[in-house]
Design a protein around this motif. Structure first.
Motif, PDB file in Angstrom:
ATOM      1  N   MET A   1      -3.239   6.610 -15.383  1.00  0.00           N
ATOM      2  CA  MET A   1      -3.522   6.349 -14.053  1.00  0.00           C
ATOM      3  C   MET A   1      -4.763   6.925 -13.774  1.00  0.00           C
ATOM      4  O   MET A   1      -5.498   6.248 -12.811  1.00  0.00           O
ATOM      5  CB  MET A   1      -2.291   6.721 -13.158  1.00  0.00           C
TER       6      MET A   1
ATOM      7  N   GLU B   1      -7.577   5.261 -15.338  1.00  0.00           N
ATOM      8  CA  GLU B   1      -7.748   3.854 -14.680  1.00  0.00           C
ATOM      9  C   GLU B   1      -8.459   3.878 -13.477  1.00  0.00           C
ATOM     10  O   GLU B   1      -9.522   3.226 -13.057  1.00  0.00           O
ATOM     11  CB  GLU B   1      -6.252   3.383 -14.265  1.00  0.00           C
TER      12      GLU B   1
ATOM     13  N   ARG C   1      -3.766  -3.290  -1.421  1.00  0.00           N
ATOM     14  CA  ARG C   1      -3.401  -2.449  -2.489  1.00  0.00           C
ATOM     15  C   ARG C   1      -2.142  -1.717  -1.600  1.00  0.00           C
ATOM     16  O   ARG C   1      -0.947  -1.535  -2.594  1.00  0.00           O
ATOM     17  CB  ARG C   1      -4.416  -1.264  -2.665  1.00  0.00           C
ATOM     18  N   MET C   2      -1.881  -1.307  -0.552  1.00  0.00           N
ATOM     19  CA  MET C   2      -0.705  -0.682   0.021  1.00  0.00           C
ATOM     20  C   MET C   2       0.472  -1.650   0.143  1.00  0.00           C
ATOM     21  O   MET C   2       1.422  -1.417  -0.248  1.00  0.00           O
ATOM     22  CB  MET C   2      -0.857  -0.353   1.353  1.00  0.00           C
TER      23      MET C   2
ATOM     24  N   ILE D   1       0.768  -4.038  -1.964  1.00  0.00           N
ATOM     25  CA  ILE D   1       1.278  -4.080  -3.647  1.00  0.00           C
ATOM     26  C   ILE D   1       2.352  -2.974  -3.984  1.00  0.00           C
ATOM     27  O   ILE D   1       3.022  -3.089  -4.785  1.00  0.00           O
ATOM     28  CB  ILE D   1       0.236  -4.258  -4.441  1.00  0.00           C
ATOM     29  N   GLY D   2       2.096  -1.879  -3.269  1.00  0.00           N
ATOM     30  CA  GLY D   2       2.952  -0.730  -3.420  1.00  0.00           C
ATOM     31  C   GLY D   2       2.163   0.527  -3.718  1.00  0.00           C
ATOM     32  O   GLY D   2       2.686   1.390  -4.224  1.00  0.00           O
ATOM     33  N   ALA D   3       0.714   0.619  -3.531  1.00  0.00           N
ATOM     34  CA  ALA D   3      -0.114   1.943  -3.487  1.00  0.00           C
ATOM     35  C   ALA D   3       0.385   2.826  -2.677  1.00  0.00           C
ATOM     36  O   ALA D   3       0.772   2.860  -1.410  1.00  0.00           O
ATOM     37  CB  ALA D   3      -1.456   1.621  -3.578  1.00  0.00           C
ATOM     38  N   THR D   4       0.981   4.290  -3.079  1.00  0.00           N
ATOM     39  CA  THR D   4       1.068   5.141  -2.033  1.00  0.00           C
ATOM     40  C   THR D   4      -0.112   5.659  -1.448  1.00  0.00           C
ATOM     41  O   THR D   4      -1.203   5.737  -1.758  1.00  0.00           O
ATOM     42  CB  THR D   4       1.836   6.086  -2.901  1.00  0.00           C
ATOM     43  N   GLU D   5       0.130   6.548  -0.475  1.00  0.00           N
ATOM     44  CA  GLU D   5      -1.113   7.056   0.194  1.00  0.00           C
ATOM     45  C   GLU D   5      -1.907   8.007  -0.699  1.00  0.00           C
ATOM     46  O   GLU D   5      -3.016   8.039  -0.816  1.00  0.00           O
ATOM     47  CB  GLU D   5      -0.359   8.160   1.508  1.00  0.00           C
ATOM     48  N   GLY D   6      -1.059   8.701  -1.526  1.00  0.00           N
ATOM     49  CA  GLY D   6      -1.680   9.509  -2.597  1.00  0.00           C
ATOM     50  C   GLY D   6      -2.675   8.802  -3.355  1.00  0.00           C
ATOM     51  O   GLY D   6      -3.535   9.311  -3.961  1.00  0.00           O
ATOM     52  N   GLN D   7      -2.129   7.595  -3.829  1.00  0.00           N
ATOM     53  CA  GLN D   7      -2.921   6.851  -4.807  1.00  0.00           C
ATOM     54  C   GLN D   7      -4.107   6.230  -4.199  1.00  0.00           C
ATOM     55  O   GLN D   7      -5.192   6.151  -4.750  1.00  0.00           O
ATOM     56  CB  GLN D   7      -2.177   5.601  -5.353  1.00  0.00           C
TER      57      GLN D   7
ATOM     58  N   GLN E   1      -8.084   7.179  -5.114  1.00  0.00           N
ATOM     59  CA  GLN E   1      -8.777   6.340  -5.498  1.00  0.00           C
ATOM     60  C   GLN E   1     -10.283   6.473  -4.809  1.00  0.00           C
ATOM     61  O   GLN E   1     -11.320   6.639  -5.483  1.00  0.00           O
ATOM     62  CB  GLN E   1      -8.205   4.964  -5.122  1.00  0.00           C
TER      63      GLN E   1
ATOM     64  N   ALA F   1      -6.332   6.677   3.426  1.00  0.00           N
ATOM     65  CA  ALA F   1      -4.913   6.576   2.950  1.00  0.00           C
ATOM     66  C   ALA F   1      -4.010   6.589   4.150  1.00  0.00           C
ATOM     67  O   ALA F   1      -2.930   5.972   4.194  1.00  0.00           O
ATOM     68  CB  ALA F   1      -4.590   7.867   2.041  1.00  0.00           C
ATOM     69  N   ARG F   2      -4.553   6.812   5.382  1.00  0.00           N
ATOM     70  CA  ARG F   2      -3.808   6.762   6.493  1.00  0.00           C
ATOM     71  C   ARG F   2      -3.692   5.529   7.218  1.00  0.00           C
ATOM     72  O   ARG F   2      -3.026   5.368   8.129  1.00  0.00           O
ATOM     73  CB  ARG F   2      -4.357   7.977   7.456  1.00  0.00           C
TER      74      ARG F   2
ATOM     75  N   ARG G   1       6.480   6.764   4.735  1.00  0.00           N
ATOM     76  CA  ARG G   1       5.547   5.793   4.139  1.00  0.00           C
ATOM     77  C   ARG G   1       5.389   5.555   2.724  1.00  0.00           C
ATOM     78  O   ARG G   1       5.459   4.551   2.145  1.00  0.00           O
ATOM     79  CB  ARG G   1       4.080   6.024   4.603  1.00  0.00           C
ATOM     80  N   ASP G   2       5.538   6.632   1.829  1.00  0.00           N
ATOM     81  CA  ASP G   2       5.434   6.534   0.473  1.00  0.00           C
ATOM     82  C   ASP G   2       6.917   5.996  -0.240  1.00  0.00           C
ATOM     83  O   ASP G   2       6.741   5.274  -1.109  1.00  0.00           O
ATOM     84  CB  ASP G   2       5.140   8.080   0.003  1.00  0.00           C
TER      85      ASP G   2
ATOM     86  N   ALA H   1       6.445   2.390   0.244  1.00  0.00           N
ATOM     87  CA  ALA H   1       5.281   1.892  -0.706  1.00  0.00           C
ATOM     88  C   ALA H   1       6.155   1.749  -2.087  1.00  0.00           C
ATOM     89  O   ALA H   1       5.945   0.682  -2.426  1.00  0.00           O
ATOM     90  CB  ALA H   1       4.258   3.059  -0.870  1.00  0.00           C
TER      91      ALA H   1
ATOM     92  N   ARG I   1       8.264  -1.375  -1.891  1.00  0.00           N
ATOM     93  CA  ARG I   1       7.369  -2.446  -1.968  1.00  0.00           C
ATOM     94  C   ARG I   1       6.837  -2.787  -3.487  1.00  0.00           C
ATOM     95  O   ARG I   1       6.895  -4.007  -4.054  1.00  0.00           O
ATOM     96  CB  ARG I   1       6.201  -2.342  -1.156  1.00  0.00           C
ATOM     97  N   ARG I   2       6.636  -1.696  -4.076  1.00  0.00           N
ATOM     98  CA  ARG I   2       6.229  -1.875  -5.404  1.00  0.00           C
ATOM     99  C   ARG I   2       7.164  -2.368  -6.464  1.00  0.00           C
ATOM    100  O   ARG I   2       6.983  -2.898  -7.236  1.00  0.00           O
ATOM    101  CB  ARG I   2       5.797  -0.380  -5.971  1.00  0.00           C
TER     102      ARG I   2
ATOM    103  N   TYR J   1      -0.035   0.135 -10.524  1.00  0.00           N
ATOM    104  CA  TYR J   1       0.590   1.152  -9.458  1.00  0.00           C
ATOM    105  C   TYR J   1       1.929   1.742 -10.231  1.00  0.00           C
ATOM    106  O   TYR J   1       2.456   2.539  -9.877  1.00  0.00           O
ATOM    107  CB  TYR J   1       0.786   0.646  -8.319  1.00  0.00           C
TER     108      TYR J   1
END
Lengths: 403, 230
Positions: A1, A4, A314-315, A317-323, A327, A392-393, B76-77, B80, B83-84, B112
């Motif tokens: 990851m 990537e 991206r969010m 689709i499932g990206a977390t704040e951390g991801q 990035q 991220a926020r 939020r996470d 996420a 959703r993922r 992801y």
């Protein structure tokens, strides 16, 4: 990851080549100047130290002029030194092993159709051991030559090579200034130079010949003195000062009009200058890195705004704040690492060029190089964090609506 | 257990005089295997419903259960991650990443999820085949027509094999022929792959493909009828 993420960041950076380059320019300049400065600084410090080492730590140098103005300061108004001073020092102070008067002048030296501008020194045979020279060819001066002022000379290897190329110069006749001079010896080459002046580019002749035929006066530029092993320069110096004050008729209310330099003192002074310069320029480099970091922060903020929609996608689709944070942080770090890398390459190049120009050894400091590189990555993390956190926020709904 | 349950869901924006009540005490459920069209005029609350179901937004009050899981208390996470792993999104404006190939776009959700590159590629190609774009895998969105872009977006939505596909006006930017192709595709995914589809639309022609039509007016569910799809 993470791999990537790095690949993705590299792609993004590569897509905006010009912008990325301009962004990292501050980092490049900062890192390059640190490395170039340290490289040249260390090279010249090493050169000064090897000079001092080759001269020996038992060496003192006496020059006319008021103390406190550095070598040569106020030299012109003071009473010059003479060969008699040198004889008196050797006779009166038992601590001294050897004393040699030296008069120098820059002259054109001609052989055939080659002309070389060289520092010509008039001195005696004590000069060779005192200054740490040995001969590779021929001989020193004879008593007869020293007394009579016969025009004979000993060449440094650089001078010899310039005049006749490789080979033994002993026996040839060269012209020094207006006189013709027979070469009787050649010095052994030594790898030392002081700020661009090659020690091996020199012509040495008897002091009498020099005074009579080149300078036209009986002055001596300096007197070099070596003292016995086991004595400290601090112990010998006052004795020399006392004798010189007496010889120069200085009453107690007058200050010295001559200087006694300790080689350690000269070396630490030169090293000090180099150190101060390095410190100053490192500060400038530090500011440049700071400005570079702000540049990266600025461009990352622009990038976050431009790519708000992408962040929203991206969010969703499932990206977390951390991801998302990672990035953009990785992108800033990649930018600053590229800047750091270019800076290292440029800095080493400039350091090499500077070392060659100043004729000091190329002495890159790998610890500083690695530290500058790591520091540039750190700049990316510190200044990339704020924009990355902003990304991220973001609210995914707002971000998706962004045009 | 229904896939989605809304119990007295309300959503308000702003406060005091400026308060807007987008959803008002809505009870609603979506069953596994539904193909449901959510209709209504703009401002009726259908987009808000979609955003809440999609875990992009949270209700102001009420209880939302997604596969028995209470979503209201998640951060939020955690949303996420829902959703993922369970949802796939299709948007009116396609929302593909530009200057990124169709294949890379479809791979993104798998990235992801932490799927290994080889498997990711295989599954993305499979998804592209399913929407009939296997031969365009290396094309970037700018080289594809609108209909093709929406197919890539659908491939991206289904590549994780989600429980529920959320489509927000999926045909809004397409001509009628292209729109019918997209609707056929969604119906096929619903019938053959067993995916539950929830689609927001204001076009009755498109809603006709659904097996169930829910109509919102002024933040309330006005009607909810099952129908035979065309």
């Amino acid at each position: 990851m993470l791999f990537e993420t790095f690949r993705l960041a590299l792609l993004t950076v590569a897509r905006n080549k010009l912008r990325s380059f301009l962004t990292v320019l501050g980092i490049v300049i900062g890192v390059a100047s640190v490395i170039a400065m340290v490289t040249v600084g260390q090279g010249s410090t090493a050169a000064v130290q090897s000079d001092v080492a080759s001269l020996g730590s038992n060496l003192l140098m006496l020059r006319p002029g008021q103390p406190g103005r550095g070598p040569g300061g106020g030299q012109n108004d003071a009473t010059p030194l003479s060969a008699a001073d040198a004889e008196a020092l050797l006779a009166e102070i038992p601590d001294l092993v050897a004393v040699t008067p030296v008069a120098t002048r820059t002259q054109n030296v001609v052989y055939g159709d080659v002309t070389q501008t060289v520092t010509v020194s008039g001195t005696d045979n004590a000069y060779f051991p005192v200054r740490g020279w040995t001969l590779s060819q021929g001989r020193m001066f004879t008593e007869q030559e020293l007394r009579a002022g016969t025009p004979v000379c000993v060449l440094g290897t650089t001078t010899a090579k310039a005049l006749i190329g490789e080979g033994n110069p002993v026996g040839i006749q060269i012209r020094v200034g207006k006189i013709t001079c027979e070469v009787v010896g050649m010095l052994t080459r030594r790898e030392a130079s002081t700020f661009g002046q090659d020690d091996n580019d020199t012509v040495i002749m008897p002091l009498t010949a020099f005074q009579r035929r080149i300078s036209g006066n009986r002055n001596v530029s300096s007197i070099s003195v070596t003292f016995a092993d086991g004595l400290a320069a601090e112990a010998v110096t006052p004795k020399i000062q006392a004798l010189m004050r007496e010889r120069r008729g200085l009453t107690d209310d007058k200050a010295d009009d001559f200087n006694v330099f300790d080689m350690k003192q000269i070396s630490s002074m030169l090293t000090g200058i180099t150190g101060t310069l390095t410190g100053l320029l490192s500060a400038v480099a530090g500011i440049s890195l700071l400005v570079g970091g702000i540049g990266i922060m600025n461009i990352m903020l622009v990038s976050v705004t431009e790519r708000t929609r992408e962040i929203g996608i991206r969010m969703a689709i499932g990206a977390t704040e951390g991801q998302v944070l990672m990035q953009f942080l990785v992108e800033a770090v990649v930018l600053s690492l590229i800047g750091g890398f270019l800076g290292v390459v440029l800095g080493l190049g400039l350091g090499w060029a500077g070392s060659v120009a100043l004729d000091v050894g190329f002495a890159p400091d790998w610890r500083v190089t690695v530290a500058a590189f790591v520091f540039s990555a750190l700049v990316g993390v510190v200044f990339g964090y704020f924009p990355a956190r902003r990304a991220a926020r973001l609210d995914p709904i707002e971000a998706l609506r962004h045009q | 257990m229904s896939m989605i349950e809304f119990h007295a869901i309300s959503k308000t924006y702003g406060s005091g005089e400026a308060e807007v009540r987008a959803l008002d005490q809505v009870d609603f459920a979506v069953e596994q295997g539904d193909f449901i069209a959510v209709m209504g005029p703009s401002g009726s609350g259908k987009s808000t419903t979609m955003n809440i179901i999609g875990c992009l937004d949270t209700p102001s009050s009420g209880q939302y259960l997604l596969m028995g899981q209470e979503v209201g208390g998640l951060d939020r996470d955690q949303r996420a991650l829902l959703r993922r792993n369970f949802l796939g999104f299709i948007f009116q404006g396609f929302n593909l990443l530009s200057r990124t190939t169709a294949l890379e776009n479809v791979e993104l959700p798998l990235v992801y999820q932490g799927v290994a590159p080889d498997e990711r590629r295989a599954r993305a190609l499979e998804a592209l085949d399913k929407v009939g774009l296997g031969s365009r895998a290396e094309h970037q969105p700018s080289m594809l027509s609108g209909g093709q872009q929406q197919r890539v977006a659908i491939a991206r939505a289904i590549v994780t094999r989600p429980q529920l596909i959320l489509a927000d006006e999926p045909t809004g930017n397409l001509d009628s022929a292209r729109s019918r192709e997209i609707m056929e595709l969604l119906r096929q995914l619903n019938r053959d792959e067993g995916m539950t589809v929830l689609m927001v639309t204001h076009e009755p022609d498109m809603a006709a493909y659904a097996t169930r039509v829910a109509t919102f007016v002024d933040g309330r569910l006005q009607s909810d009828v099952r129908q035979d799809a065309v």
